[in-house]
Design a protein around this motif. Structure first.
Motif, PDB file in Angstrom:
ATOM      1  N   ASP A 131       0.857  -1.159  -0.031  1.00 53.13           N
ATOM      2  CA  ASP A 131      -0.177   0.041  -0.018  1.00 53.13           C
ATOM      3  C   ASP A 131       0.944   1.256   0.034  1.00 53.13           C
ATOM      4  OD1 ASP A 131      -1.460   2.288   1.022  1.00 53.13           O
ATOM      5  OD2 ASP A 131      -2.971   0.928   1.604  1.00 53.13           O
ATOM      6  N   GLU A 133       0.592   4.163   0.339  1.00 47.27           N
ATOM      7  CA  GLU A 133       0.326   5.308   1.495  1.00 47.27           C
ATOM      8  C   GLU A 133       0.827   4.990   2.904  1.00 47.27           C
ATOM      9  OE1 GLU A 133      -3.429   7.913   3.206  1.00 47.27           O
ATOM     10  OE2 GLU A 133      -3.744   6.531   1.665  1.00 47.27           O
ATOM     11  N   THR A 134       0.582   3.691   3.125  1.00 47.32           N
ATOM     12  CA  THR A 134       0.686   3.265   4.214  1.00 47.32           C
ATOM     13  C   THR A 134       2.135   2.411   4.499  1.00 47.32           C
ATOM     14  OG1 THR A 134      -0.352   1.230   4.307  1.00 47.32           O
ATOM     15  CG2 THR A 134      -1.821   3.196   5.017  1.00 47.32           C
ATOM     16  N   LYS A 135       2.427   2.077   3.381  1.00 48.90           N
ATOM     17  CA  LYS A 135       3.797   1.297   3.172  1.00 48.90           C
ATOM     18  C   LYS A 135       3.407  -0.206   3.896  1.00 48.90           C
ATOM     19  CE  LYS A 135       5.557   4.846   1.549  1.00 48.90           C
ATOM     20  NZ  LYS A 135       5.475   4.769   0.100  1.00 48.90           N
ATOM     21  N   ASP A 136       2.169  -0.661   4.088  1.00 43.59           N
ATOM     22  CA  ASP A 136       1.912  -1.888   4.611  1.00 43.59           C
ATOM     23  C   ASP A 136       1.833  -2.789   3.634  1.00 43.59           C
ATOM     24  OD1 ASP A 136       1.330  -0.983   7.103  1.00 43.59           O
ATOM     25  OD2 ASP A 136      -0.679  -0.608   6.632  1.00 43.59           O
ATOM     26  N   LYS A 167      -6.610   3.718  -4.904  1.00 41.47           N
ATOM     27  CA  LYS A 167      -5.728   3.563  -4.115  1.00 41.47           C
ATOM     28  C   LYS A 167      -4.258   3.213  -5.061  1.00 41.47           C
ATOM     29  CE  LYS A 167      -5.991   1.817  -0.027  1.00 41.47           C
ATOM     30  NZ  LYS A 167      -5.268   2.824   0.597  1.00 41.47           N
TER      31      LYS A 167
END
Length: 267
Positions: A131, A133-136, A167
């Motif tokens: 992801d 945005e979150t770097k997850d 996303k």
């Protein structure tokens, strides 16, 4: 008035008159017939397999960035003529940033890469999806290097959460030159974004054969879908010349035409 002409003079007079009349008639015909202009040499028409790839505008926010080629030799990895390559468009906008990214309509798309390294090397390789945005981590998997150099596809499995519309997801394909991954890998990096197709586009796709869908996807900016549709057709029909030409043209449209001769490897 009566003319007294001997027979020889009469024949000569009639002959000259007939010749003059025929010449006059020929001149009139020549003048009345429109002159056909010479046809200019027209430019060579594009081949039937030519594909137009529409590259969409960059997504809002910071530019996606990325890395399409694997870069220089690292560790024990040998020099290769053609580096590890992501089969994804690359643009420079602004000029200081290289952006490697594309759109998909799919919840679980497939990505394609050229691999110059083979399983005989024993190098670990992996694919990672984050992801952005979150770097997850969304998905991570080890990649078994093929028996020979060529193009492979990496599908996002159905058991992975679907990509969300709008996303931004960042992917990496890493090849480590040491078995224990103790060095920085040779890698490529890019972005994939899922976008919902318009109703008009959906209807157009439903009425089209898969070979036609390649152009439709490409013309509407859905790079990943265009490449996957054509790649699957080629894997099913490896000897089809039309598909081979289409594949070459599609890759050439993003500056990777030299990879068209590389084999498509079955998983």
């Amino acid at each position: 008035m009566k003319l007294n002409l001997d027979p020889i003079k009469l024949v000569l007079l009639l002959t000259l008159s007939s010749t003059s009349l025929l010449s006059s008639f020929s001149l009139v015909v020549a003048q009345s017939t429109p002159t056909q202009p010479s046809q200019p040499t027209s430019p060579q028409s594009p081949k039937s397999g030519t594909v137009k790839v529409d590259l969409p505008n960059l997504p809002p926010g910071p530019p996606p960035g990325g890395r399409r080629f694997g870069g220089a030799r690292r560790g024990s990895c040998p020099d290769v003529k053609t580096p590890l390559t992501a089969l994804v468009p690359s643009t420079e906008q602004p000029s200081s940033v290289t952006n490697v990214w594309g759109l998909t309509t799919e919840e679980h798309p497939q990505l394609w890469f050229y691999l110059p390294y083979t399983k005989s090397s024993g190098y670990p390789a992996e694919f990672v999806l984050l992801d952005d945005e979150t770097k997850d981590s969304v998905y991570k998997t080890a990649i078994a290097l093929p028996a020979k150099a060529g193009i492979i596809k990496v599908p996002i499995p159905e058991n992975v959460p679907s990509l969300q519309v709008g996303k931004q997801y960042r992917w990496f394909f890493n090849v480590y030159c040491y078995p224990q991954k103790q060095s920085t890998p040779i890698y490529v990096e890019g972005v994939i974004i899922r976008k919902s197709p318009s109703q008009t586009l959906v209807q157009q796709l439903q009425k089209s054969q898969p070979i036609q869908q390649v152009n439709i996807y490409a013309n509407n900016g859905f790079w990943y879908d265009a490449l996957t549709t054509l790649g699957q057709l080629r894997q099913t029909n490896p000897q089809n010349n039309t598909l081979q030409t289409q594949w070459r043209d599609l890759l050439a449209a993003i500056g990777l035409g030299e990879l068209a001769i590389q084999p498509l490897l079955q998983p």
